[in-house]
Write a protein that holds these residues in place. Structure first.
Motif, PDB file in Angstrom:
ATOM      1  N   ALA A 100      59.668  62.870  50.664  1.00 23.00           N
ATOM      2  CA  ALA A 100      60.292  62.472  51.966  1.00 23.00           C
ATOM      3  C   ALA A 100      61.001  61.137  51.942  1.00 23.00           C
ATOM      4  CB  ALA A 100      59.164  62.235  53.133  1.00 23.00           C
ATOM      5  N   ALA A 101      60.487  60.390  50.651  1.00 25.48           N
ATOM      6  CA  ALA A 101      61.146  58.943  50.765  1.00 25.48           C
ATOM      7  C   ALA A 101      60.507  58.402  49.429  1.00 25.48           C
ATOM      8  CB  ALA A 101      60.625  57.928  51.801  1.00 25.48           C
ATOM      9  N   SER A 102      61.478  57.407  48.727  1.00 18.67           N
ATOM     10  CA  SER A 102      60.978  56.656  47.761  1.00 18.67           C
ATOM     11  C   SER A 102      61.629  55.398  47.605  1.00 18.67           C
ATOM     12  CB  SER A 102      61.219  57.408  46.280  1.00 18.67           C
ATOM     13  OG  SER A 102      62.503  57.479  46.195  1.00 18.67           O
ATOM     14  N   THR A 103      60.809  54.458  47.029  1.00 17.91           N
ATOM     15  CA  THR A 103      61.460  53.227  46.793  1.00 17.91           C
ATOM     16  C   THR A 103      60.797  52.547  45.420  1.00 17.91           C
ATOM     17  OG1 THR A 103      61.955  50.915  47.657  1.00 17.91           O
ATOM     18  CG2 THR A 103      59.435  51.744  48.115  1.00 17.91           C
ATOM     19  N   THR A 104      61.362  51.414  44.777  1.00 17.05           N
ATOM     20  CA  THR A 104      60.740  51.008  43.441  1.00 17.05           C
ATOM     21  C   THR A 104      60.158  49.701  44.070  1.00 17.05           C
ATOM     22  OG1 THR A 104      62.800  51.872  42.512  1.00 17.05           O
ATOM     23  CG2 THR A 104      61.488  50.176  41.378  1.00 17.05           C
ATOM     24  N   LEU A 105      58.855  49.564  43.301  1.00 18.21           N
ATOM     25  CA  LEU A 105      58.018  48.519  43.583  1.00 18.21           C
ATOM     26  C   LEU A 105      57.789  47.842  42.407  1.00 18.21           C
ATOM     27  CD1 LEU A 105      55.392  49.808  45.866  1.00 18.21           C
ATOM     28  CD2 LEU A 105      57.288  48.473  46.559  1.00 18.21           C
ATOM     29  N   HIS A 106      57.035  46.556  42.201  1.00 18.08           N
ATOM     30  CA  HIS A 106      56.643  46.118  41.037  1.00 18.08           C
ATOM     31  C   HIS A 106      55.548  46.721  40.005  1.00 18.08           C
ATOM     32  CE1 HIS A 106      53.565  44.272  43.510  1.00 18.08           C
ATOM     33  NE2 HIS A 106      52.832  44.451  42.438  1.00 18.08           N
ATOM     34  N   LEU A 107      54.911  47.725  40.853  1.00 25.88           N
ATOM     35  CA  LEU A 107      53.714  48.779  40.156  1.00 25.88           C
ATOM     36  C   LEU A 107      54.687  50.154  39.749  1.00 25.88           C
ATOM     37  CD1 LEU A 107      51.132  48.465  42.766  1.00 25.88           C
ATOM     38  CD2 LEU A 107      51.221  47.201  40.744  1.00 25.88           C
ATOM     39  N   GLY A 108      55.772  50.188  39.953  1.00 27.15           N
ATOM     40  CA  GLY A 108      56.523  51.496  39.917  1.00 27.15           C
ATOM     41  C   GLY A 108      57.121  51.954  41.204  1.00 27.15           C
ATOM     42  N   GLU A 109      57.520  53.455  41.036  1.00 29.49           N
ATOM     43  CA  GLU A 109      58.129  54.091  42.059  1.00 29.49           C
ATOM     44  C   GLU A 109      57.076  54.256  43.208  1.00 29.49           C
ATOM     45  OE1 GLU A 109      61.546  57.188  42.801  1.00 29.49           O
ATOM     46  OE2 GLU A 109      60.171  57.721  41.206  1.00 29.49           O
ATOM     47  N   LYS A 110      57.289  54.231  44.228  1.00 25.31           N
ATOM     48  CA  LYS A 110      56.544  54.657  45.366  1.00 25.31           C
ATOM     49  C   LYS A 110      57.113  55.841  45.898  1.00 25.31           C
ATOM     50  CE  LYS A 110      55.069  53.148  50.223  1.00 25.31           C
ATOM     51  NZ  LYS A 110      55.081  52.094  50.832  1.00 25.31           N
ATOM     52  N   VAL A 111      56.501  56.816  46.329  1.00 24.93           N
ATOM     53  CA  VAL A 111      57.165  58.205  46.598  1.00 24.93           C
ATOM     54  C   VAL A 111      56.276  58.785  47.829  1.00 24.93           C
ATOM     55  CG1 VAL A 111      57.924  60.459  46.173  1.00 24.93           C
ATOM     56  CG2 VAL A 111      58.199  58.724  44.519  1.00 24.93           C
ATOM     57  N   LYS A 112      56.839  58.895  48.839  1.00 29.71           N
ATOM     58  CA  LYS A 112      56.158  59.905  49.976  1.00 29.71           C
ATOM     59  C   LYS A 112      56.221  61.247  49.984  1.00 29.71           C
ATOM     60  CE  LYS A 112      56.292  55.772  53.291  1.00 29.71           C
ATOM     61  NZ  LYS A 112      56.797  55.279  54.329  1.00 29.71           N
ATOM     62  N   TYR A 118      50.396  66.652  57.195  1.00 31.24           N
ATOM     63  CA  TYR A 118      49.887  65.797  56.244  1.00 31.24           C
ATOM     64  C   TYR A 118      50.694  65.350  55.122  1.00 31.24           C
ATOM     65  CZ  TYR A 118      46.912  64.895  52.272  1.00 31.24           C
ATOM     66  OH  TYR A 118      46.059  64.053  51.158  1.00 31.24           O
ATOM     67  N   GLY A 119      50.640  64.150  54.809  1.00 30.20           N
ATOM     68  CA  GLY A 119      51.436  63.492  53.841  1.00 30.20           C
ATOM     69  C   GLY A 119      50.572  62.617  52.860  1.00 30.20           C
ATOM     70  N   PHE A 120      51.254  62.079  51.702  1.00 31.80           N
ATOM     71  CA  PHE A 120      50.243  61.096  50.760  1.00 31.80           C
ATOM     72  C   PHE A 120      51.518  60.366  50.110  1.00 31.80           C
ATOM     73  CE2 PHE A 120      50.806  64.908  48.324  1.00 31.80           C
ATOM     74  CZ  PHE A 120      50.917  64.340  46.924  1.00 31.80           C
ATOM     75  N   VAL A 121      51.060  59.370  49.537  1.00 29.31           N
ATOM     76  CA  VAL A 121      51.881  58.491  48.756  1.00 29.31           C
ATOM     77  C   VAL A 121      51.300  58.260  47.354  1.00 29.31           C
ATOM     78  CG1 VAL A 121      52.668  56.085  48.456  1.00 29.31           C
ATOM     79  CG2 VAL A 121      52.229  57.194  50.833  1.00 29.31           C
ATOM     80  N   ARG A 122      52.288  58.436  46.266  1.00 30.04           N
ATOM     81  CA  ARG A 122      52.091  58.140  44.790  1.00 30.04           C
ATOM     82  C   ARG A 122      52.908  57.081  44.584  1.00 30.04           C
ATOM     83  NH1 ARG A 122      51.797  63.720  41.648  1.00 30.04           N
ATOM     84  NH2 ARG A 122      49.399  64.162  42.369  1.00 30.04           N
ATOM     85  N   ILE A 123      52.166  56.100  43.711  1.00 34.93           N
ATOM     86  CA  ILE A 123      52.833  54.824  43.253  1.00 34.93           C
ATOM     87  C   ILE A 123      52.657  54.885  41.850  1.00 34.93           C
ATOM     88  CG2 ILE A 123      53.139  52.334  43.341  1.00 34.93           C
ATOM     89  CD1 ILE A 123      51.881  52.177  46.173  1.00 34.93           C
ATOM     90  N   GLY A 124      53.649  54.610  40.951  1.00 39.02           N
ATOM     91  CA  GLY A 124      53.558  54.665  39.506  1.00 39.02           C
ATOM     92  C   GLY A 124      53.998  55.950  38.973  1.00 39.02           C
ATOM     93  N   ASP A 125      54.017  55.947  37.515  1.00 39.52           N
ATOM     94  CA  ASP A 125      54.077  57.459  36.940  1.00 39.52           C
ATOM     95  C   ASP A 125      53.010  58.004  36.837  1.00 39.52           C
ATOM     96  OD1 ASP A 125      52.744  56.103  34.703  1.00 39.52           O
ATOM     97  OD2 ASP A 125      54.426  55.658  33.491  1.00 39.52           O
ATOM     98  N   ASN A 126      53.094  59.389  36.257  1.00 41.33           N
ATOM     99  CA  ASN A 126      52.041  60.571  36.660  1.00 41.33           C
ATOM    100  C   ASN A 126      50.993  59.996  35.798  1.00 41.33           C
ATOM    101  OD1 ASN A 126      53.603  62.133  38.198  1.00 41.33           O
ATOM    102  ND2 ASN A 126      54.507  63.299  36.604  1.00 41.33           N
ATOM    103  N   GLY A 127      51.273  59.122  34.503  1.00 43.50           N
ATOM    104  CA  GLY A 127      49.871  58.691  33.808  1.00 43.50           C
ATOM    105  C   GLY A 127      49.058  57.714  34.456  1.00 43.50           C
TER     106      GLY A 127
END
Length: 58
Positions: free
Chosen positions: A21-33, A41-50
């Motif tokens: 739905a959306a994404s932006t780059t943070l100092h922790l990595g990429e934030k993706v909704k 239902y929705g959730f957010v992931r920040i950083g790479d998969n590992g």
């Protein structure tokens, strides 16, 4: 940059293909909704998969 993600939806009770739905780059990595196409239902992931922080596991 994936536009879809297979993930368990707790509202639907089954594996769904979530859409990006959306994404932006943070100092922790990429934030993706991510959002389920069949419910609100929705959730957010920040950083790479590992080392990702995933709000769906909270």
């Amino acid at each position: 940059m994936a536009l879809e993600l297979e993930h368990e939806c707790p509202n639907c009770g089954e594996e769904k293909t979530f859409y990006r739905a959306a994404s932006t780059t943070l100092h922790l990595g990429e934030k993706v909704k991510w959002h389920c196409p069949d419910c609100d239902y929705g959730f957010v992931r920040i950083g790479d998969n590992g080392t990702a922080v995933d709000s769906s596991t909270a």
